[in-house]
Design a protein around this motif. Structure first.
Motif, PDB file in Angstrom:
ATOM      1  N   ILE A 126       0.840  -1.207   0.000  1.00 15.78           N
ATOM      2  CA  ILE A 126       0.000   0.000   0.000  1.00 15.78           C
ATOM      3  C   ILE A 126       0.869   1.250   0.000  1.00 15.78           C
ATOM      4  CG2 ILE A 126      -1.716   1.312   1.313  1.00 15.78           C
ATOM      5  CD1 ILE A 126      -2.765  -1.452   2.319  1.00 15.78           C
ATOM      6  N   GLU A 127       1.936   1.246   0.794  1.00 13.30           N
ATOM      7  CA  GLU A 127       2.817   2.418   0.790  1.00 13.30           C
ATOM      8  C   GLU A 127       3.421   2.661  -0.589  1.00 13.30           C
ATOM      9  OE1 GLU A 127       4.394   2.858   5.408  1.00 13.30           O
ATOM     10  OE2 GLU A 127       5.764   2.134   3.865  1.00 13.30           O
ATOM     11  N   MET A 128       3.819   1.597  -1.266  1.00 10.10           N
ATOM     12  CA  MET A 128       4.379   1.758  -2.615  1.00 10.10           C
ATOM     13  C   MET A 128       3.322   2.264  -3.590  1.00 10.10           C
ATOM     14  SD  MET A 128       7.058  -1.411  -3.191  1.00 10.10           S
ATOM     15  CE  MET A 128       5.923  -2.719  -2.721  1.00 10.10           C
ATOM     16  N   ALA A 129       2.137   1.693  -3.505  1.00 11.80           N
ATOM     17  CA  ALA A 129       1.074   2.078  -4.431  1.00 11.80           C
ATOM     18  C   ALA A 129       0.647   3.528  -4.234  1.00 11.80           C
ATOM     19  CB  ALA A 129      -0.124   1.146  -4.256  1.00 11.80           C
ATOM     20  N   LYS A 130       0.622   3.971  -2.978  1.00 16.16           N
ATOM     21  CA  LYS A 130       0.175   5.332  -2.676  1.00 16.16           C
ATOM     22  C   LYS A 130       1.308   6.355  -2.772  1.00 16.16           C
ATOM     23  CE  LYS A 130      -3.443   6.212  -1.369  1.00 16.16           C
ATOM     24  NZ  LYS A 130      -4.689   6.592  -2.102  1.00 16.16           N
ATOM     25  N   GLY A 131       2.534   5.872  -2.822  1.00 16.35           N
ATOM     26  CA  GLY A 131       3.656   6.801  -2.910  1.00 16.35           C
ATOM     27  C   GLY A 131       3.929   7.561  -1.636  1.00 16.35           C
ATOM     28  N   TYR A 132       3.578   6.965  -0.488  1.00 16.23           N
ATOM     29  CA  TYR A 132       3.814   7.636   0.788  1.00 16.23           C
ATOM     30  C   TYR A 132       5.308   7.825   1.036  1.00 16.23           C
ATOM     31  CZ  TYR A 132      -1.067   6.571   2.081  1.00 16.23           C
ATOM     32  OH  TYR A 132      -2.436   6.486   2.136  1.00 16.23           O
ATOM     33  N   LYS A 133       5.644   8.950   1.621  1.00 19.29           N
ATOM     34  CA  LYS A 133       7.034   9.208   1.994  1.00 19.29           C
ATOM     35  C   LYS A 133       7.312   8.776   3.428  1.00 19.29           C
ATOM     36  CE  LYS A 133       7.719  11.028  -2.011  1.00 19.29           C
ATOM     37  NZ  LYS A 133       8.435  10.225  -3.041  1.00 19.29           N
ATOM     38  N   THR A 134       6.272   8.609   4.213  1.00 11.30           N
ATOM     39  CA  THR A 134       6.423   8.165   5.591  1.00 11.30           C
ATOM     40  C   THR A 134       6.439   6.644   5.641  1.00 11.30           C
ATOM     41  OG1 THR A 134       4.021   8.276   5.877  1.00 11.30           O
ATOM     42  CG2 THR A 134       5.295  10.201   6.544  1.00 11.30           C
ATOM     43  N   ARG A 135       6.914   6.090   6.757  1.00  7.85           N
ATOM     44  CA  ARG A 135       7.003   4.640   6.921  1.00  7.85           C
ATOM     45  C   ARG A 135       6.308   4.258   8.222  1.00  7.85           C
ATOM     46  NH1 ARG A 135      10.255   0.085   5.572  1.00  7.85           N
ATOM     47  NH2 ARG A 135      10.815  -1.224   7.362  1.00  7.85           N
ATOM     48  N   VAL A 136       5.283   3.461   8.122  1.00 10.02           N
ATOM     49  CA  VAL A 136       4.522   3.021   9.294  1.00 10.02           C
ATOM     50  C   VAL A 136       5.240   1.848   9.957  1.00 10.02           C
ATOM     51  CG1 VAL A 136       2.349   1.986  10.066  1.00 10.02           C
ATOM     52  CG2 VAL A 136       2.330   3.816   8.353  1.00 10.02           C
ATOM     53  N   GLY A 137       5.437   1.953  11.269  1.00 11.72           N
ATOM     54  CA  GLY A 137       6.052   0.868  12.018  1.00 11.72           C
ATOM     55  C   GLY A 137       5.018  -0.146  12.469  1.00 11.72           C
TER      56      GLY A 137
END
Length: 317
Positions: A126-137
């Motif tokens: 999901i992070e890759m698909a959305k292009g998020y710059k933050t990283r959820v732990g």
């Protein structure tokens, strides 16, 4: 020292962790303005099955509408367990709609490392698909006999895992342990019946660079009992505890903050050891007690926490 050293993966101030049901927008708003270091918005045990979808939507709205970081809060979401049909939608909806506003996901009833692998794979995609710059732990809740039996393997899980929490209520149920209060002591047991579990989880955390957090104390009308439980946890090396009621926040913040005299002594230890080092000595005496390299490591632990508290205070102001 072993050549294998697992440094702390992520430093976060986590003295107090306020548990908030996602089904109550009013409680979420109050949590954002509380003195808690950490807030977890719950879709799991604190939410009845008919309310889970609404709770999920409330949480997504709160993540987007409230500037948690500006308020000095680390914000987490406790998803439903992998054995439910709610879990996948919790991860997908929260991450797709508010993943860049979230700090961690708390995974309940982790029993084997593969449980975390599944959540991590979903979050990665999901992070890759959305292009998020933050990283959820990720944080693992150890609250079953299976989870405790595998706690070292779980702690060694590579990737996003940052912390483990001890979930005493479900742990007691899983072990069929007799208890009179969530997190309280059974007078029939000669001591603290949670000591072994807390100690084992803490050792696993420290071995693999994770934060160790104690779970709930159910009787919020007993501040003395809560404080005593928090002190026992702190003595083992745990750095924070849940608050299931706002009245427990100040208690946790107090117990897990190093007293000023400890901070002063820690600074003095470093000074004295530097003076001894200049004279070619590896050990020294302070206030009639021997101090050495191990003393320095303990002192630095105190100062790291104190500096994090000071930074949080500057942010609050």
């Amino acid at each position: 020292m072993s050549h294998t050293i697992n440094h702390l993966k992520k430093l976060r101030l986590q003295r107090s962790e306020l548990a908030v049901p996602g089904s109550s927008p009013e409680m979420i708003d109050k949590a954002a303005n509380s003195a808690a270091d950490f807030v977890f918005l719950d879709i799991e045990d604190a939410v009845a099955p008919p309310d889970k979808e609404r709770a999920r939507k409330n949480i997504i709205q709160a993540l987007n509408d409230i500037d948690w970081r500006a308020k000095g809060k680390t914000v987490s979401v406790r998803i439903n367990g992998l054995d439910t049909h709610y879990m996948y939608r919790d991860v997908v909806d929260v991450m797709e709609q508010a993943g860049d506003r979230l700090d961690t996901i708390l995974v309940p009833k982790v029993g084997v490392p593969a449980d975390l692998y599944m959540v991590e794979a979903m979050v990665n995609q999901i992070e890759m698909a959305k292009g998020y710059k933050t990283r959820v732990g990720l944080e693992a809740l150890i609250e079953t006999a299976l989870g405790m039996a595998n706690v070292e393997a779980i702690a060694a899980t590579p990737g996003r895992l940052e912390a483990m929490h001890f979930g005493v209520a479900d742990y007691a149920a899983s072990n069929k342990a007799r208890t009179v209060n969530i997190g309280g002591l059974n007078p029939d047991y000669p001591g603290d019946q949670w000591h072994f579990a807390l100690s084992r989880m803490t050792v696993a955390c420290r071995a693999y660079g994770l934060r160790a957090i104690d779970g709930p104390f159910g009787d919020f009308s007993d501040p003395e009992g809560y404080t005593a439980a928090a002190r026992r946890a702190a003595a083992l090396g745990i750095e924070g505890k849940w608050a299931i009621h706002p009245s427990q926040i100040a208690l946790a913040n107090s117990v897990f903050s190093p007293p000023e005299k400890e901070v002063v002594r820690a600074r003095r230890i470093l000074e004295v050891l530097r003076e001894a080092e200049a004279l070619g000595k590896g050990a020294a005496a302070l206030d009639g007690k021997m101090i050495d390299a191990a003393s320095e490591r303990m002192a630095r632990n105190v100062l790291v926490v104190n500096e994090a508290i000071e930074r949080a205070g500057q942010l609050d102001s």
